[in-house]
Design a protein around this motif. Structure first.
Motif, PDB file in Angstrom:
ATOM      1  N   ASN A 103     -52.591 101.746 -39.463  1.00  0.00           N
ATOM      2  CA  ASN A 103     -52.717 101.031 -38.195  1.00  0.00           C
ATOM      3  C   ASN A 103     -53.735  99.910 -38.311  1.00  0.00           C
ATOM      4  N   ALA A 104     -54.918 100.239 -38.853  1.00  0.00           N
ATOM      5  CA  ALA A 104     -55.979  99.244 -38.958  1.00  0.00           C
ATOM      6  C   ALA A 104     -55.527  98.090 -39.851  1.00  0.00           C
ATOM      7  N   ALA A 105     -54.839  98.432 -40.974  1.00  0.00           N
ATOM      8  CA  ALA A 105     -54.412  97.400 -41.917  1.00  0.00           C
ATOM      9  C   ALA A 105     -53.374  96.481 -41.278  1.00  0.00           C
ATOM     10  N   GLU A 106     -52.421  97.061 -40.560  1.00  0.00           N
ATOM     11  CA  GLU A 106     -51.371  96.237 -39.955  1.00  0.00           C
ATOM     12  C   GLU A 106     -51.939  95.329 -38.872  1.00  0.00           C
ATOM     13  N   MET A 107     -52.952  95.866 -38.166  1.00  0.00           N
ATOM     14  CA  MET A 107     -53.598  95.047 -37.151  1.00  0.00           C
ATOM     15  C   MET A 107     -54.328  93.874 -37.804  1.00  0.00           C
ATOM     16  N   TYR A 108     -54.942  94.170 -38.959  1.00  0.00           N
ATOM     17  CA  TYR A 108     -55.669  93.118 -39.686  1.00  0.00           C
ATOM     18  C   TYR A 108     -54.695  92.030 -40.128  1.00  0.00           C
ATOM     19  N   LEU A 109     -53.550  92.469 -40.647  1.00  0.00           N
ATOM     20  CA  LEU A 109     -52.570  91.531 -41.175  1.00  0.00           C
ATOM     21  C   LEU A 109     -52.031  90.628 -40.070  1.00  0.00           C
ATOM     22  N   LYS A 110     -51.843  91.191 -38.895  1.00  0.00           N
ATOM     23  CA  LYS A 110     -51.339  90.416 -37.761  1.00  0.00           C
ATOM     24  C   LYS A 110     -52.363  89.346 -37.386  1.00  0.00           C
ATOM     25  N   LYS A 111     -53.651  89.712 -37.478  1.00  0.00           N
ATOM     26  CA  LYS A 111     -54.715  88.795 -37.072  1.00  0.00           C
ATOM     27  C   LYS A 111     -55.017  87.759 -38.166  1.00  0.00           C
ATOM     28  N   HIS A 112     -54.980  88.212 -39.414  1.00  0.00           N
ATOM     29  CA  HIS A 112     -55.277  87.304 -40.528  1.00  0.00           C
ATOM     30  C   HIS A 112     -54.136  87.324 -41.533  1.00  0.00           C
ATOM     31  N   PRO A 113     -53.038  86.636 -41.262  1.00  0.00           N
ATOM     32  CA  PRO A 113     -51.903  86.704 -42.197  1.00  0.00           C
ATOM     33  C   PRO A 113     -52.159  85.954 -43.514  1.00  0.00           C
ATOM     34  N   THR A 114     -53.106  85.060 -43.511  1.00  0.00           N
ATOM     35  CA  THR A 114     -53.363  84.307 -44.750  1.00  0.00           C
ATOM     36  C   THR A 114     -54.844  84.366 -45.106  1.00  0.00           C
ATOM     37  N   VAL A 115     -55.129  84.015 -46.353  1.00  0.00           N
ATOM     38  CA  VAL A 115     -56.518  83.929 -46.794  1.00  0.00           C
ATOM     39  C   VAL A 115     -56.697  82.623 -47.559  1.00  0.00           C
ATOM     40  N   ASP A 116     -57.749  81.897 -47.213  1.00  0.00           N
ATOM     41  CA  ASP A 116     -57.998  80.611 -47.881  1.00  0.00           C
ATOM     42  C   ASP A 116     -58.967  80.804 -49.028  1.00  0.00           C
ATOM     43  N   VAL A 117     -58.530  80.459 -50.207  1.00  0.00           N
ATOM     44  CA  VAL A 117     -59.415  80.535 -51.372  1.00  0.00           C
ATOM     45  C   VAL A 117     -59.538  79.146 -51.958  1.00  0.00           C
ATOM     46  N   GLY A 118     -60.723  78.597 -51.900  1.00  0.00           N
ATOM     47  CA  GLY A 118     -60.982  77.273 -52.479  1.00  0.00           C
ATOM     48  C   GLY A 118     -60.007  76.221 -51.974  1.00  0.00           C
ATOM     49  N   GLY A 119     -59.750  76.218 -50.651  1.00  0.00           N
ATOM     50  CA  GLY A 119     -58.903  75.183 -50.061  1.00  0.00           C
ATOM     51  C   GLY A 119     -57.422  75.483 -50.129  1.00  0.00           C
ATOM     52  N   LYS A 120     -57.020  76.512 -50.874  1.00  0.00           N
ATOM     53  CA  LYS A 120     -55.599  76.850 -50.953  1.00  0.00           C
ATOM     54  C   LYS A 120     -55.323  78.093 -50.108  1.00  0.00           C
ATOM     55  N   SER A 121     -54.207  78.066 -49.389  1.00  0.00           N
ATOM     56  CA  SER A 121     -53.896  79.182 -48.505  1.00  0.00           C
ATOM     57  C   SER A 121     -52.929  80.159 -49.182  1.00  0.00           C
TER      58      SER A 121
END
Lengths: 321, 390
Positions: free
Chosen positions: B52-70
């Motif tokens: 549940n916690a993980a799916e909620m996280y994914l809904k809120k943050h579907p992407t991660v930016d690393v050094g300008g790249k998504s």
């Protein structure tokens, strides 16, 4: 202080022993009639507790709780006990019909393991239907603790011990005073010849299972009141210990099973304070978790000196009810 | 026939190889994280909270930016059935077949300790949100955790009993056949006797798993004259212990540990447990700020208050994602990236988690505060006091 300490443990032991005694009765009765042990009996105790849980939840929703209660808690408790004992008796009858009757002429070993298999079936079907998570047994009566000169007793403890002893006396009356009881005694005397003179074997066997299961259900409900967390495997180790009580009492002896049940409870409970006293005297550090090791070593010693149990007879087909 | 079957096997292998190649090729712009959690077995609630916690996280943050790249975040949930051997298999599979960058879980120490070995051997960063046993992270640079340890929780309880409950003599009742209660009981005893002198733990009573009757142990505890009872047990045993204590006329405080918070304690214990305390990772009732936002969102999504497993999973996931960002750049070479993430995790300072600020020690354990909660009259776990490491 020391007297209180002893009395407190004695009261705890009486309650703990009542459960062993009630369950041991079922083992002993079946043994005296059919010459085999019903190893599913511990799980019938579990089924009885769960049936009691269902019945008491049903009754509570029908007659309300707290301020909205129509009937007082003890009436509900008596109703729960009677209804659940009645229902669990049928579970016992089904177990006998399905698991034991078809195997009555089979080798002893086959009949002995049916109980184990039925036990596993009962445990896993519980998990199948109820999901295996632990359930709370509804507390039908308010728990009150009385302090009698430093010894603490609850109304439930008194009730549990009295109801258990009452059921044992009722069983005794049934067996010694009624015609059915006489048939059971006759069957216990000789289960080959007695059916020849017209005593219905199948009816008596079913009745024995029914009575044993009803007593196990009573034990299950009282257990639920004292230890309100139920789980599907609650009957396994408890059933084994009650089986020890049945053997310790002497195979097939009703009085023996009762006395041995209380004795087993006494030995188990008293081992803990005994460990503490030994620790104090010899400044040792033995943990109270060694309770079962010490308690059952004592039982083993008793059996070495009395191999037929407390009230068993040596080399005899005559088993007393 | 034989040739045919050999051909069949070869073509199957070819198809599988192709599929894996395709998966790897597609993984260029995704970051894959594995979850080693118990979705079935003895403790499915723990797995459900994690998911549940993980799916909620994914809904809120579907992407991660690393050094300008998504990069798109992708989660792989795998079931360890609450078994040590399955947890080992799941971790191996996640690392070698799924090619995850990092692993969250297992939750319980019994699975996290063996699974941590696998993650460390394959040089893959792993965070166990809930495992409090020291061995999970010990001598394993790639393994981290999201919660405090038992050697910290023991002193927390001892300090609390002393400062807040004014106890001078304590009793302990614990299951000697289970690692967690046994370890914690001993840490408590050591800490309490460190404050009040040897012999101040006047009763150190034990039982074994599955016992239902504690009346004999409680009689000893009553007669010992202890001021407080510490019992680091699970939710299935606590109701029986509390009941036995009350029946023996025990009117003094009872103190528990974070195991009280897992499972349906109040459903089984009811009114009996009200008014007692236990140390844990966070308190849902009376929470503020980000913690409150998380609780409200979780409650809205799943219809129940998040337990500590959910909160710690959320924080562990946050830590992992933060570390991935901190690497600055992902090379695409999964092995090199895993090591980069591990180094980034080790150097995180004061990560603002919802269960408290976290900084990892050299062992991969966070320095964070514990919370003591009181079970209030409504049966809610209410914040009482925060205890931080000295």
């Amino acid at each position: 202080m020391t007297v209180n300490f002893f009395l407190q443990n004695l009261i705890n032991a009486l309650q703990w022993g009542s459960f062993y005694a009630l369950i041991a009765l079922g083992y002993s009765m079946v043994y005296s009639i059919l010459m085999l042990f019903n190893f599913a009996h511990g799980d019938i105790f579990m089924v009885g507790a769960y049936i009691g849980l269902g019945v008491s939840i049903g009754l509570l929703s029908l007659f309300g709780t707290g301020a909205a209660a129509v009937l007082p808690g003890w009436v509900l408790l008596v109703m729960t006990l009677l209804i659940s004992m009645f229902l669990t008796a049928f579970v016992g009858i089904i177990v006998e019909r399905v698991g034991y009757r078809p195997l009555r002429e089979a080798p002893r070993a086959s009949a002995a393991i049916t109980g184990l298999m039925i036990g596993i079936i009962l445990e896993t079907s519980n998990i199948l239907f109820l999901g295996g998570s632990r359930l709370k047994f509804p507390q039908l009566i308010e728990s009150t603790t009385y302090n009698i000169g430093g010894v603490f007793v609850t109304n439930k403890k008194i009730m549990i011990v009295l109801v258990s002893i009452g059921l044992m006396l009722a069983l005794h009356q049934f067996i010694s005073r009624t015609r059915w009881g006489m048939a059971m005694r006759a069957m216990a005397y000789d289960y080959v010849v007695v059916p020849l003179v017209g005593v219905p074997m199948n009816t008596i066997a079913a009745m024995t299972f029914a009575i044993g299961s009803a007593l196990a259900a009573a034990a299950g409900i009282l257990f639920g009141l004292a230890y309100p967390v139920l789980d599907p495997y609650m009957g396994v180790s408890f059933g084994w210990k009650a089986f020890v009580a049945a053997i310790l009492g002497g195979r097939g002896s009703i009085m023996g099973a009762c006395i041995a049940g209380f004795m087993l409870g006494f030995i188990e409970i008293m081992t803990v304070p005994a460990i503490q006293i030994v620790n104090r005297l010899f400044s040792l550090n033995i943990g109270s978790n060694l309770r079962d090791l010490i308690a059952y070593s004592i039982v083993l010693l008793i059996l070495i000196f009395r191999p037929h149990g407390l009230f068993g007879q040596a080399y005899s087909a005559k088993l007393r009810l | 026939m034989r040739k045919l079957s050999i051909g069949l096997v070869f073509s199957l292998v070819a198809v599988m190889a192709f599929t894996f190649a395709a998966v790897d090729a597609g993984a260029a712009d995704t970051v894959k994280l594995g979850f080693n959690i118990p979705l079935t077995g003895d403790n499915p609630d723990v797995g459900a909270s994690s998911k549940n916690a993980a799916e909620m996280y994914l809904k809120k943050h579907p992407t991660v930016d690393v050094g300008g790249k998504s990069y798109a975040l992708k989660f792989v949930f795998d079931d360890n059935e609450y078994k040590a051997e399955s947890a080992v298999k799941v971790s191996t599979k996640l690392i070698t077949e799924e090619g995850v960058l990092g692993i969250i879980g297992p939750q319980s120490s019994s699975q996290a300790v063996p699974a941590g070995e696998v993650a460390n051997n394959y040089a893959t960063p792993m965070i166990s949100p809930w495992s409090t046993n020291p061995n999970t992270t010990l001598d394993r640079p790639y393994v981290f955790r999201g919660c405090f340890l038992d050697p910290f929780q023991g002193p927390v309880a001892a300090d609390f009993a002393t400062d807040e409950l004014g106890a001078k003599k304590a009793a302990v009742l614990y299951d000697i056949a289970a690692d967690y209660p046994k370890g914690l009981a001993e840490f408590f005893k050591e800490a309490f006797e460190g404050i009040h002198g040897p012999g101040s733990v006047v009763a150190f009573e034990s039982f074994t798993t599955g016992d239902k009757d504690f009346s004999a142990q409680m009689t000893n505890i009553m007669m010992s004259g202890a001021d407080v009872l510490f019992t680091p047990q699970y939710y299935s045993e606590v109701p029986l212990i509390v009941r036995a204590a009350k029946e023996m006329g025990w009117t003094k405080p009872i103190l528990g540990s974070d195991s009280w918070g897992g499972g349906d304690l109040m459903g089984l214990c009811g009114d009996d447990c009200k008014g007692y305390y236990f140390s844990t990772h966070y308190a849902a009732a009376g929470a503020k700020g980000d913690t409150k936002a998380f609780i409200d969102e979780y409650t809205a999504a799943y219809g129940k208050t998040p337990d500590d497993v959910a909160a710690l999973t959320w924080d562990s996931l946050g830590l992992m994602v933060q570390a991935i960002k901190d690497t600055g750049k992902l090379s695409g070479d999964i092995k090199a990236d895993r090591t980069k993430v591990k180094d980034a995790l080790a150097s995180i300072k004061n990560y603002p988690g919802i269960t408290g600020a976290m900084t990892f020690t050299a062992d991969g354990d966070p320095k964070k505060c514990a919370v003591v909660v009181k079970i209030n009259d409504e049966g809610k776990f209410e914040f009482f006091k925060s205890v931080c490491p000295k």
